[in-house]
Design an enzyme around this catalytic site. Structure first.
Site, short mmCIF file in Angstrom:
data_model
loop_
_atom_site.label_atom_id
_atom_site.label_comp_id
_atom_site.label_asym_id
_atom_site.label_seq_id
_atom_site.Cartn_x
_atom_site.Cartn_y
_atom_site.Cartn_z
N THR A 135 -1.32 7.45 -0.49
CA THR A 135 -2.62 7.30 -1.16
C THR A 135 -3.39 6.06 -0.68
OG1 THR A 135 -1.72 5.91 -2.91
CG2 THR A 135 -1.61 8.29 -3.27
N ARG B 100 0.85 -1.19 0.00
CA ARG B 100 0.00 0.00 0.00
C ARG B 100 0.87 1.23 0.00
NH1 ARG B 100 -4.73 0.55 4.31
NH2 ARG B 100 -2.99 1.12 5.63
N ASP C 40 0.48 -2.80 12.28
CA ASP C 40 0.94 -3.23 10.96
C ASP C 40 1.28 -4.72 11.00
OD1 ASP C 40 2.80 -3.87 8.77
OD2 ASP C 40 2.65 -1.73 8.33
N ASP D 232 4.84 -5.85 9.67
CA ASP D 232 5.93 -5.50 10.59
C ASP D 232 5.92 -6.39 11.82
OD1 ASP D 232 7.04 -3.55 9.01
OD2 ASP D 232 5.95 -1.89 9.94
C1 PRP Z 1 -1.09 -4.50 4.53
C2 PRP Z 1 -1.85 -5.80 4.74
C3 PRP Z 1 -2.71 -5.87 3.52
C4 PRP Z 1 -3.01 -4.43 3.21
C5 PRP Z 1 -4.40 -4.14 3.66
O1 PRP Z 1 -0.04 -4.72 3.66
O2 PRP Z 1 -1.02 -6.91 4.90
O3 PRP Z 1 -2.06 -6.47 2.39
O4 PRP Z 1 -2.08 -3.65 3.96
O5 PRP Z 1 -4.75 -2.85 3.36
P1 PRP Z 1 -5.84 -2.45 2.27
O6 PRP Z 1 -7.03 -3.31 2.51
O7 PRP Z 1 -6.12 -1.00 2.58
O8 PRP Z 1 -5.24 -2.63 0.92
P2 PRP Z 1 1.11 -3.63 3.37
O9 PRP Z 1 0.77 -2.86 2.14
O10 PRP Z 1 1.36 -2.84 4.62
O11 PRP Z 1 2.34 -4.51 2.99
P3 PRP Z 1 3.15 -5.60 3.86
O12 PRP Z 1 2.24 -6.80 4.02
O13 PRP Z 1 4.31 -5.86 2.99
O14 PRP Z 1 3.52 -4.99 5.19
N1 URA Z 2 -2.47 -2.98 7.04
C1 URA Z 2 -2.12 -3.39 8.28
O1 URA Z 2 -1.14 -4.13 8.44
N2 URA Z 2 -2.84 -2.96 9.33
C2 URA Z 2 -3.91 -2.15 9.18
O2 URA Z 2 -4.56 -1.81 10.20
C3 URA Z 2 -4.26 -1.74 7.89
C4 URA Z 2 -3.53 -2.18 6.83
#
Ligand code: PRP
Ligand code: URA
Length: 214
Positions: free
Chosen positions: A113, A109, A205, A208
């Site tokens: 945005t 994400r 997150d 993380d």
């Molecule tokens: C997080 C999570 C989802 C997404 C959800 O991933 O693991 O994939 O955000 O958010 P959304 O419904 O608003 O799209 P992130 O983009 O933080 O990547 P990561 O898993 O690599 O930390």
């Molecule tokens: N992605 C995450 O990991 N946590 C949230 O709360 C939203 C998006």
């Protein structure tokens, strides 16, 4: 267990899933325990989400006699975690169905945005005859899940289940509207998104916390 009046959206009501999600939320839960809990929750959810896997009778010889007995039918399951956080759920499902194939969709994400950006995709080939189970612990705005399912459908997949651990009502609506033909399994539906598109109360997150980054 059906969520609101959606036909294909299910929220878990099992006490073990609820208990483990509460432990996940705790900011004092460290990486090692967090990872283990994500895996356990995925297995418990998977047990419920996969209850309609097709069976066929096969002949087996027991120490006593020969019998016809049910075993999984059809092409092997395709598990598709959304990178990164979805990776944390994979072992939970492969424990249940060890013969599963595993594909990957890489999305992140944009921090400003909140739009998903794709950076990787590798799916089992062919995918058109397989049930595909998409994994991501978090369904927030729904952008990442919608993009991943779009992508998997473009590769020819016709039967998709999406599994997450925590979802915001906003994301559920978006995903169910964009892809009304898929089944959505959710550990817990939380209250809302905050201004930064994080789920509240949520767990922070997920990526993380699973990988110990930040
Ligand atoms: C997080 C999570 C989802 C997404 C959800 O991933 O693991 O994939 O955000 O958010 P959304 O419904 O608003 O799209 P992130 O983009 O933080 O990547 P990561 O898993 O690599 O930390
Ligand atoms: N992605 C995450 O990991 N946590 C949230 O709360 C939203 C998006």
């Amino acid at each position: 267990m059906k969520y609101k009046n959606y036909e294909n959206v299910y929220e878990m009501d099992h006490p073990l899933i609820k208990h483990k999600i509460s432990l996940l939320r705790d900011k004092n839960t460290g990486t090692q325990e967090f990872r283990k809990l994500v895996e356990e929750i995925a297995a418990l959810e998977g047990f419920i989400a996969l209850r309609d896997l097709p069976l066929k009778d096969v002949e087996i010889e027991t120490p006593i006699e020969t019998c016809m007995t049910p075993m999984l039918d059809g092409k092997k399951l395709a598990i598709v975690p959304i990178l990164r956080a979805g990776l944390g759920m994979v072992n939970g499902i492969t424990t249940l169905v060890p013969s599963s194939k595993v594909g990957h969709v890489g999305l992140y994400r944009d921090p400003e945005t909140h739009e998903p950006h794709e950076y990787y995709c590798k799916l089992p080939d062919p995918i058109d005859q397989r049930l595909c189970v998409v994994l991501d612990p978090m369904l927030a705005t729904g952008g990442s899940a919608i993009a991943a399912v779009d992508f998997i459908k473009k590769h020819g997949c016709k039967k998709i289940k999406f599994m997450c651990i925590i979802a915001a009502p906003e994301g559920i609506e978006k995903l169910a509207e964009a892809h009304p033909d898929i089944e959505i399994y959710i550990g817990n539906v939380d209250r809302e998104l905050n201004d930064n598109a994080y789920i509240c109360p949520g767990l922070g997150d997920a990526g993380d916390r699973i990988f110990g980054t930040k």
